[in-house]
Enzyme design. Structure first.
Site, PDB file in Angstrom:
ATOM      1  CE1 TYR A   1     -11.209  -3.756 -21.895  1.00 30.72           C
ATOM      2  CE2 TYR A   1      -9.905  -5.337 -20.653  1.00 30.72           C
ATOM      3  CZ  TYR A   1     -10.799  -4.287 -20.684  1.00 30.72           C
ATOM      4  OH  TYR A   1     -11.277  -3.765 -19.522  1.00 30.72           O
TER       5      TYR A   1
ATOM      6  NE  ARG B   1      -8.826  -4.288 -12.278  1.00 33.18           N
ATOM      7  CZ  ARG B   1      -9.596  -3.282 -12.652  1.00 33.18           C
ATOM      8  NH1 ARG B   1      -9.526  -2.804 -13.859  1.00 33.18           N
ATOM      9  NH2 ARG B   1     -10.457  -2.731 -11.814  1.00 33.18           N
TER      10      ARG B   1
ATOM     11  CG  HIS C   1     -12.706   0.564 -18.701  1.00 31.75           C
ATOM     12  ND1 HIS C   1     -11.702   0.975 -17.864  1.00 31.75           N
ATOM     13  CD2 HIS C   1     -12.432  -0.741 -18.979  1.00 31.75           C
ATOM     14  CE1 HIS C   1     -10.853  -0.021 -17.651  1.00 31.75           C
ATOM     15  NE2 HIS C   1     -11.274  -1.080 -18.320  1.00 31.75           N
TER      16      HIS C   1
ATOM     17  CG  HIS D   1     -13.615  -3.599 -15.137  1.00 35.37           C
ATOM     18  ND1 HIS D   1     -12.758  -4.656 -14.946  1.00 35.37           N
ATOM     19  CD2 HIS D   1     -13.041  -2.841 -16.102  1.00 35.37           C
ATOM     20  CE1 HIS D   1     -11.711  -4.539 -15.745  1.00 35.37           C
ATOM     21  NE2 HIS D   1     -11.851  -3.442 -16.472  1.00 35.37           N
TER      22      HIS D   1
ATOM     23  CE1 TYR E   1      -7.831  -6.630 -17.568  1.00 36.69           C
ATOM     24  CE2 TYR E   1     -10.212  -6.650 -17.794  1.00 36.69           C
ATOM     25  CZ  TYR E   1      -9.045  -5.959 -17.578  1.00 36.69           C
ATOM     26  OH  TYR E   1      -9.080  -4.614 -17.385  1.00 36.69           O
TER      27      TYR E   1
END
Ligand SMILES: [Fe+3]
Lengths: 191, 228
Positions: free
Chosen positions: B101, B150, B155, B153, B140
């Site tokens: 991110y 995780r 969000h 995905h 990640y």
């Protein structure tokens, strides 16, 4: 006809800011809404809504996002969003102030129908799997006549009251949110 | 109006996801549908959306295309009667193809991509449809427990027409081997987890350009007469 199943809710997680509140955090993506609800001359008393969000151990939460949704000074919602006008919708993350506080600049809403003046709150954070809904009422208003307020357990109503303070000629309403504990904020199921 | 349906929704407290322990309400929510059911959310207009806001492969491009597998993610936003919800603000954010991110607090040791931000938004059209172009996000690690990763995905934040239409969720990809190890995914009752998994749509691909995934979103709350 058979109803479709609702999409399950998931946490906002810790990394929402560069999309949902980019300007506030200094990311290179413009924001549709922010913590300043007054983009123009608007009728009403200018106020600041400020506070912290506390976890079950009393620590201020730095990765929450809070949205406010309110009527104007005449008690009307501006549902059709127009840029550079008062819209009554604001959004802030709690990750840009050292003390993890949020401070919205807005006007005090007028009463909507038979309700006391209030601001709707929608709250998200890492560690919460749902959108949480609450309401801000004001400590200098006749809240006892408000139908929703009256329906809350008497000993928990105070968790929805913002406290008026004046500082340097400005009007602040302090509204802290407690996720747990003795002063756990009242959250609503709006469905 | 009825209460949150925990047959489909996660509980507030899910101890396997450790952050819920100190951050979930301990008292039952107060059911207030009768007072709030008519409260609309703001309706945004096209003027708030920038030209490349729905194309994450372009909206932060500096000198190269972002690295990774280009994909199209599309779907409909509906009420639970299957009626399309028009003019709904859909905002997304995600990691880059390496699972990193751009957020300043992110510490995962994977490279940033100078040509990728990972943020997008758009309004649903007349059929309630949205379409994003992006890069498939990587997995990640996140420190919830030893070696916690995780699943891939994206969000999603969705602002529908009414107060009950406010939803933040995550879209997953079919067949991810990390599903069985992820407490956030597993916080949702087993039989409802498929509602968060996109469908691979070969027939929606942009031939020889981008593979396609379908992710439909059903919001809780009555849809009002459609406004324009
Ligand atoms: Fe994530």
């Amino acid at each position: 006809m058979e109803k479709l199943q609702h999409t399950p809710s998931q946490t906002i997680g810790p990394f929402f800011a560069y999309s949902l509140s980019a300007e506030q955090y200094g990311y290179n993506f413009n924001s549709i809404v922010n913590g300043n609800l007054i983009n123009n001359e608007v009728e009403g008393e200018q106020i600041f809504i400020t506070g912290n969000i506390f976890d079950g151990e009393g620590n201020a939460i730095h990765d929450a996002m809070i949205e406010l949704w309110q009527a104007d000074a005449n008690g009307s919602y501006h549902s059709q969003f127009k840029q550079d006008e008062f819209n009554g919708f604001g959004r802030l993350g709690t990750g840009t102030q050292e003390d993890k506080s949020f401070t919205f600049k807005t006007i005090k809403p007028g009463p909507v129908n038979n309700q006391a003046p209030h601001i709707n709150v929608i709250l998200f954070m890492r560690g919460s799997l749902h959108a949480l809904y609450s309401r801000i009422y004001f400590d200098d208003e006749q809240n006892d006549k408000d139908p929703l307020y009256k329906s809350i357990d008497a000993e928990r109503r105070k968790t929805l009251i913002a406290e008026r303070k004046e500082k340097d000629g400005k009007i602040f309403y302090q509204f802290n949110i407690y996720m747990q504990g003795e002063n756990e904020t009242v959250f609503f199921d709006v469905h | 109006m009825e209460a949150i349906d925990f047959n489909v929704q996660p509980p507030h407290l899910y101890p396997g996801y450790k952050s819920t322990i100190l951050r979930s309400p301990t008292k039952p929510l107060m059911i207030v549908g009768e007072y709030l059911k008519d409260l609309s959310l703001p309706a945004f207009g096209e003027s708030v959306i920038g030209k490349f806001d729905n194309d994450l492969t372009k909206n932060a491009r500096k000198d190269h295309d972002p690295i990774g597998e280009r994909i199209k993610v599309s779907g409909k936003v509906m009420d639970d009667d299957g009626r399309p919800l028009r003019n709904v603000l859909v905002e997304i954010w995600q990691a880059n193809s390496a699972g990193r991110y751009i957020h300043k607090e992110e510490i995962h040791d994977a490279p940033l991509d100078p040509n990728f931000l990972g943020a997008g938004r758009m309004l649903t059209d007349h059929e309630g449809r949205y379409t994003f172009y992006t890069i498939k996000p990587g997995a990640y690690p996140w420190g919830n427990h030893f070696n916690a990763w995780r699943p891939n995905h994206i969000h999603f934040s969705v602002m529908g027409h009414q107060i009950g239409h406010r939803l933040i969720t995550q879209m997953y990809f079919p067949g991810d081997p990390l599903f069985e190890f992820d407490p956030i995914f597993q916080s949702v009752p087993k039989h409802a987890r498929h509602l968060m998994i996109s469908k691979f749509r070969m027939d929606w691909t942009d031939p020889e350009f981008a593979l396609a995934y379908e992710f439909n979103i059903v919001l809780n709350g009555k849809s009002k007469t459609i406004f324009e």
